[in-house]
Design an enzyme around this catalytic site. Structure first.
Site, PDB file in Angstrom:
ATOM      1  N   ARG A  17     -60.678 -56.524  38.794  1.00 36.28           N
ATOM      2  CA  ARG A  17     -62.019 -56.019  39.099  1.00 36.28           C
ATOM      3  C   ARG A  17     -62.218 -54.582  38.629  1.00 36.28           C
ATOM      4  NH1 ARG A  17     -65.379 -58.015  42.595  1.00 36.28           N
ATOM      5  NH2 ARG A  17     -66.062 -55.893  42.910  1.00 36.28           N
TER       6      ARG A  17
ATOM      7  N   ASP B 116     -56.309 -50.566  52.600  1.00 31.01           N
ATOM      8  CA  ASP B 116     -55.175 -51.032  51.790  1.00 31.01           C
ATOM      9  C   ASP B 116     -53.845 -50.981  52.547  1.00 31.01           C
ATOM     10  OD1 ASP B 116     -56.930 -51.507  49.763  1.00 31.01           O
ATOM     11  OD2 ASP B 116     -56.368 -49.771  48.551  1.00 31.01           O
TER      12      ASP B 116
ATOM     13  N   ARG C 290     -49.349 -56.880  40.536  1.00 28.73           N
ATOM     14  CA  ARG C 290     -50.531 -56.139  40.068  1.00 28.73           C
ATOM     15  C   ARG C 290     -50.476 -54.681  40.513  1.00 28.73           C
ATOM     16  NH1 ARG C 290     -55.885 -58.432  41.855  1.00 28.73           N
ATOM     17  NH2 ARG C 290     -56.371 -56.475  40.839  1.00 28.73           N
TER      18      ARG C 290
ATOM     19  N   LYS D 141     -51.631 -46.461  41.362  1.00 23.15           N
ATOM     20  CA  LYS D 141     -52.396 -47.404  40.540  1.00 23.15           C
ATOM     21  C   LYS D 141     -53.885 -47.064  40.567  1.00 23.15           C
ATOM     22  CE  LYS D 141     -53.656 -51.417  42.530  1.00 23.15           C
ATOM     23  NZ  LYS D 141     -55.073 -51.787  42.571  1.00 23.15           N
ATOM     24  N   ASN D 142     -54.416 -46.817  41.763  1.00 22.68           N
ATOM     25  CA  ASN D 142     -55.862 -46.625  41.882  1.00 22.68           C
ATOM     26  C   ASN D 142     -56.342 -45.256  41.410  1.00 22.68           C
ATOM     27  OD1 ASN D 142     -56.104 -49.219  42.715  1.00 22.68           O
ATOM     28  ND2 ASN D 142     -56.375 -48.752  44.894  1.00 22.68           N
TER      29      ASN D 142
ATOM     30  N   CYS E 227     -63.734 -61.741  45.295  1.00 24.58           N
ATOM     31  CA  CYS E 227     -62.301 -61.979  45.300  1.00 24.58           C
ATOM     32  C   CYS E 227     -61.901 -62.360  46.701  1.00 24.58           C
ATOM     33  CB  CYS E 227     -61.529 -60.783  44.763  1.00 24.58           C
ATOM     34  SG  CYS E 227     -61.493 -59.406  45.867  1.00 24.58           S
TER      35      CYS E 227
ATOM     36  N   ARG F  21     -67.572 -58.210  47.312  1.00 25.30           N
ATOM     37  CA  ARG F  21     -67.374 -57.026  46.472  1.00 25.30           C
ATOM     38  C   ARG F  21     -68.391 -56.890  45.339  1.00 25.30           C
ATOM     39  NH1 ARG F  21     -61.154 -56.057  45.332  1.00 25.30           N
ATOM     40  NH2 ARG F  21     -61.884 -53.940  45.180  1.00 25.30           N
ATOM     41  N   PRO F  22     -69.672 -56.732  45.680  1.00 20.47           N
ATOM     42  CA  PRO F  22     -70.677 -56.552  44.633  1.00 20.47           C
ATOM     43  C   PRO F  22     -70.545 -55.185  43.950  1.00 20.47           C
ATOM     44  CG  PRO F  22     -71.651 -56.208  46.802  1.00 20.47           C
ATOM     45  CD  PRO F  22     -70.234 -56.635  47.035  1.00 20.47           C
TER      46      PRO F  22
ATOM     47  N   ILE G 160     -64.026 -52.336  56.231  1.00 21.70           N
ATOM     48  CA  ILE G 160     -64.401 -52.132  54.816  1.00 21.70           C
ATOM     49  C   ILE G 160     -64.692 -53.465  54.113  1.00 21.70           C
ATOM     50  CG2 ILE G 160     -63.729 -51.081  52.604  1.00 21.70           C
ATOM     51  CD1 ILE G 160     -63.979 -48.995  54.827  1.00 21.70           C
TER      52      ILE G 160
ATOM     53  N   ASP H  92     -73.542 -53.621  42.932  1.00 26.18           N
ATOM     54  CA  ASP H  92     -74.939 -53.183  42.907  1.00 26.18           C
ATOM     55  C   ASP H  92     -75.093 -51.666  43.007  1.00 26.18           C
ATOM     56  OD1 ASP H  92     -73.867 -53.713  45.513  1.00 26.18           O
ATOM     57  OD2 ASP H  92     -75.855 -53.408  46.382  1.00 26.18           O
ATOM     58  N   LEU H  93     -74.223 -51.017  43.787  1.00 25.09           N
ATOM     59  CA  LEU H  93     -74.381 -49.570  43.976  1.00 25.09           C
ATOM     60  C   LEU H  93     -74.029 -48.804  42.699  1.00 25.09           C
ATOM     61  CD1 LEU H  93     -72.814 -49.326  47.554  1.00 25.09           C
ATOM     62  CD2 LEU H  93     -75.239 -49.437  46.965  1.00 25.09           C
TER      63      LEU H  93
HETATM   64  C1  EPZ Z   1     -61.306 -49.476  45.765  1.00 28.98           C
HETATM   65  O1  EPZ Z   1     -62.035 -50.668  45.532  1.00 28.98           O
HETATM   66  C2  EPZ Z   1     -59.850 -49.809  45.547  1.00 28.98           C
HETATM   67  N1  EPZ Z   1     -59.666 -50.240  44.160  1.00 28.98           N
HETATM   68  C3  EPZ Z   1     -59.411 -50.876  46.545  1.00 28.98           C
HETATM   69  O2  EPZ Z   1     -58.034 -51.100  46.390  1.00 28.98           O
HETATM   70  C4  EPZ Z   1     -59.675 -50.373  47.963  1.00 28.98           C
HETATM   71  O3  EPZ Z   1     -59.368 -51.387  48.892  1.00 28.98           O
HETATM   72  C5  EPZ Z   1     -61.137 -49.963  48.116  1.00 28.98           C
HETATM   73  O4  EPZ Z   1     -61.501 -48.998  47.093  1.00 28.98           O
HETATM   74  C6  EPZ Z   1     -61.469 -49.342  49.468  1.00 28.98           C
HETATM   75  O5  EPZ Z   1     -60.644 -48.237  49.693  1.00 28.98           O
HETATM   76  C7  EPZ Z   1     -59.524 -49.327  43.191  1.00 28.98           C
HETATM   77  O6  EPZ Z   1     -59.549 -48.127  43.412  1.00 28.98           O
HETATM   78  C8  EPZ Z   1     -59.297 -49.831  41.816  1.00 28.98           C
HETATM   79  P1  EPZ Z   1     -65.431 -49.900  47.383  1.00 28.98           P
HETATM   80  P2  EPZ Z   1     -63.622 -50.608  45.333  1.00 28.98           P
HETATM   81  O7  EPZ Z   1     -66.464 -49.961  46.322  1.00 28.98           O
HETATM   82  O8  EPZ Z   1     -64.001 -49.327  44.718  1.00 28.98           O
HETATM   83  C9  EPZ Z   1     -68.967 -52.534  49.228  1.00 28.98           C
HETATM   84  C10 EPZ Z   1     -56.061 -52.408  46.276  1.00 28.98           C
HETATM   85  O9  EPZ Z   1     -55.487 -53.228  47.059  1.00 28.98           O
HETATM   86  N2  EPZ Z   1     -69.704 -52.304  47.964  1.00 28.98           N
HETATM   87  O10 EPZ Z   1     -65.076 -48.568  47.948  1.00 28.98           O
HETATM   88  O11 EPZ Z   1     -64.016 -51.871  44.660  1.00 28.98           O
HETATM   89  C11 EPZ Z   1     -67.714 -53.386  49.017  1.00 28.98           C
HETATM   90  O12 EPZ Z   1     -67.988 -54.760  48.955  1.00 28.98           O
HETATM   91  C12 EPZ Z   1     -57.566 -52.440  46.101  1.00 28.98           C
HETATM   92  O13 EPZ Z   1     -55.443 -51.594  45.578  1.00 28.98           O
HETATM   93  C13 EPZ Z   1     -70.985 -52.789  47.822  1.00 28.98           C
HETATM   94  O14 EPZ Z   1     -71.550 -53.404  48.740  1.00 28.98           O
HETATM   95  O15 EPZ Z   1     -64.099 -50.621  46.845  1.00 28.98           O
HETATM   96  C14 EPZ Z   1     -66.873 -52.975  50.217  1.00 28.98           C
HETATM   97  O16 EPZ Z   1     -67.279 -53.696  51.347  1.00 28.98           O
HETATM   98  C15 EPZ Z   1     -58.218 -53.603  46.742  1.00 28.98           C
HETATM   99  N3  EPZ Z   1     -71.645 -52.565  46.631  1.00 28.98           N
HETATM  100  C16 EPZ Z   1     -67.239 -51.490  50.401  1.00 28.98           C
HETATM  101  O17 EPZ Z   1     -68.484 -51.308  49.713  1.00 28.98           O
HETATM  102  C17 EPZ Z   1     -71.053 -51.872  45.610  1.00 28.98           C
HETATM  103  O18 EPZ Z   1     -71.716 -51.702  44.555  1.00 28.98           O
HETATM  104  C18 EPZ Z   1     -66.249 -50.494  49.828  1.00 28.98           C
HETATM  105  O19 EPZ Z   1     -65.838 -50.910  48.524  1.00 28.98           O
HETATM  106  C19 EPZ Z   1     -69.763 -51.375  45.774  1.00 28.98           C
HETATM  107  C20 EPZ Z   1     -69.096 -51.600  46.967  1.00 28.98           C
END
Ligand code: EPZ
Length: 423
Positions: free
Chosen positions: A95, A311, A403, A22-23, A119, A124-125, A333, A127-128
């Site tokens: 998201r 995950d 999902r 999916k991802n 969520c 899960r901002p 994470i 901003d980056l």
């Molecule tokens: C991806 O989410 C996956 N989703 C998630 O899978 C997975 O848990 C996650 O990566 C971590 O491996 C998809 O690929 C669609 P991140 P993502 O940005 O990209 C913080 C599932 O169950 N952060 O790597 O949204 C954030 O809050 C899902 O299939 C910021 O602070 O995760 C988190 O603490 C759930 N600012 C950390 O970074 C930002 O702009 C890592 O999140 C972006 C992220």
């Protein structure tokens, strides 16, 4: 709302085919927005998030077709983009809609994407993502719950030097896609190294992009004026595979998983072996898992790839409830990803939460009751716990599991689980 009724206590035996990731499929679909030509994607999983992403692309003017049944092939033609907008109605249910931001700005020079809210698992901002796109020349504002982005002047992003403060999977994917059509070179540092990133880069390269270093912390992208048609087969879902490995282990069963990529599962396999579970690669892409009479406790710390995936944390916790001794599970994470613990406690597990650590004392005899799924992987972990619980467990709100897991009740039934969906 659909529920699962699960009668626990049967060892699972037989063979299961693992679907596409999916991802990896979600960013691949978003990447199709980068070209006006035909993109064929194979090994697309039949899960709700994929349907939502298809709707989102169609809303933007792309033609999305699934010519076969079951629909594992998807053909996307984004000849024209009519509305570079991702509305709240679709974003609020998924998201990953934020993945359209990079391709839309890259292709059209403007985008309007609803801000995903927090969520269950954390704030899960994004901003980056926004900061990185600004470094590439986008002007971004957020108002009325929407991210509004435009590239002044030529409308074309320019290459930049993006250093992520924190590793972000979809953030890295958004920049990769935007950079593929930007003018000049983009260097991404502290990039995510997940296999889904490498898969997206492989697709973009087939579409004509020039990318080096995907799968490492530094990625270089030389932007092109145009990308073109291609075909791509999405990688297998390592989290679905990991979930079935735990299903085999927790029920003391013997399963064969086909169509998986064992090289993406190294840390999960190592951790399961530490508990006494036997796992072997019996043929390319095939894993055999055999449970153990007595499982040993093991500590887990979630990390970015190649570390132990967040995950898989909830599913591992279900297993830890059946292991002899104390397992300490540390979630690094997401700040609130232990919602499954309280439901497992209601089933008889001995778990205490101290901030980002869950301390699991096992083994516990679990007993069936009504539990509520709070997010995708938490739901999967409750299904796993139900498979070893005495009596019947009712898992409510299984829309979360739909999902991201394709026909999980059918797959589990085919290997001997007693699981039924009720509407
Ligand atoms: C991806 O989410 C996956 N989703 C998630 O899978 C997975 O848990 C996650 O990566 C971590 O491996 C998809 O690929 C669609 P991140 P993502 O940005 O990209 C913080 C599932 O169950 N952060 O790597 O949204 C954030 O809050 C899902 O299939 C910021 O602070 O995760 C988190 O603490 C759930 N600012 C950390 O970074 C930002 O702009 C890592 O999140 C972006 C992220």
């Amino acid at each position: 709302m659909d529920r699962f009724l699960i009668e626990g206590g049967r060892p699972l035996e037989g063979s299961v085919r693992i679907g596409g990731a999916k991802n990896a499929a979600l960013p691949a679909m978003a990447a199709a927005l980068l070209t006006c030509e035909r993109v064929e994607l194979d090994n697309i999983p039949q899960v709700r998030d994929i349907i939502t992403m298809g709707r989102l692309l169609a809303h933007m003017g792309a033609v999305v077709e699934t010519p076969e049944l079951p629909p594992t092939t998807m053909i996307i033609r984004a000849e024209k983009i009519n509305g570079a907008e991702a509305p709240y109605e679709l974003v609020r249910t998924m998201r990953a809609s934020i993945l359209t931001l990079g391709p839309l700005i890259g292709r059209t020079g403007s985008a309007r994407v609803s801000l995903p809210g927090g969520c269950a698992i954390g704030a899960r901002p994004v901003d980056l993502h926004l900061k990185a796109l600004e470094q590439m020349g986008a002007e971004i504002s957020t108002s009325h719950g929407y991210v509004e982005a435009r590239v002044p002047g030529s409308g074309r992003l320019r290459g930049g030097h993006v250093i992520f403060d924190k590793i972000t999977v979809t953030g890295t994917e958004n920049v990769l896609m935007a950079a593929a059509l930007a003018e000049g070179e983009t260097k991404i540092e502290n990039a995510a190294r997940e296999p889904e990133i490498t898969d997206l880069a492989d697709l973009l390269i087939k579409m004509g992009a020039e990318i080096e270093g995907a799968g490492t912390p530094t990625i270089r992208v030389r932007g092109k004026q145009k990308l073109h048609a291609t075909q791509h087969t999405v990688i297998p879902d390592r989290i679905e595979a990991g979930t079935f490995l735990v299903a085999g282990a927790i029920t003391n069963g013997a399963l064969e998983l086909t169509g998986c990529a064992p090289e993406h599962l190294a840390s999960v396999i190592a951790k399961l072996r530490e508990t006494g579970v036997e796992i072997h690669e019996t043929a390319p892409g095939t894993l055999a898992v055999r449970g153990a009479k007595t499982l040993a406790a093991a500590d887990v710390r979630t990390e970015e790839y190649p570390g132990f995936a967040t995950d898989m944390q909830a599913q591992f916790m279900a297993l830890a409830t059946q292991a002899e001794g104390t397992s300490v599970i540390t979630e690094t994470i997401f700040e609130n990803r232990f919602l499954h613990a309280s439901e497992m406690i209601r089933m008889g597990a001995n778990i205490s939460i101290e901030g980002r650590r869950a301390i699991v004392h096992g083994p516990s005899t679990l007993s069936g009751t009504s539990v509520i799924a709070s997010d995708l992987r938490a739901s999967a972990s409750l299904v796993l716990a139900a498979l070893v619980a005495r009596g019947e467990t009712i898992v409510d709100r299984v829309y979360h599991i739909d999902r991201g897991y394709e026909r999980i009740e059918e797959k589990l039934s085919s290997i001997g689980a007693r699981i039924r969906r009720v509407h």
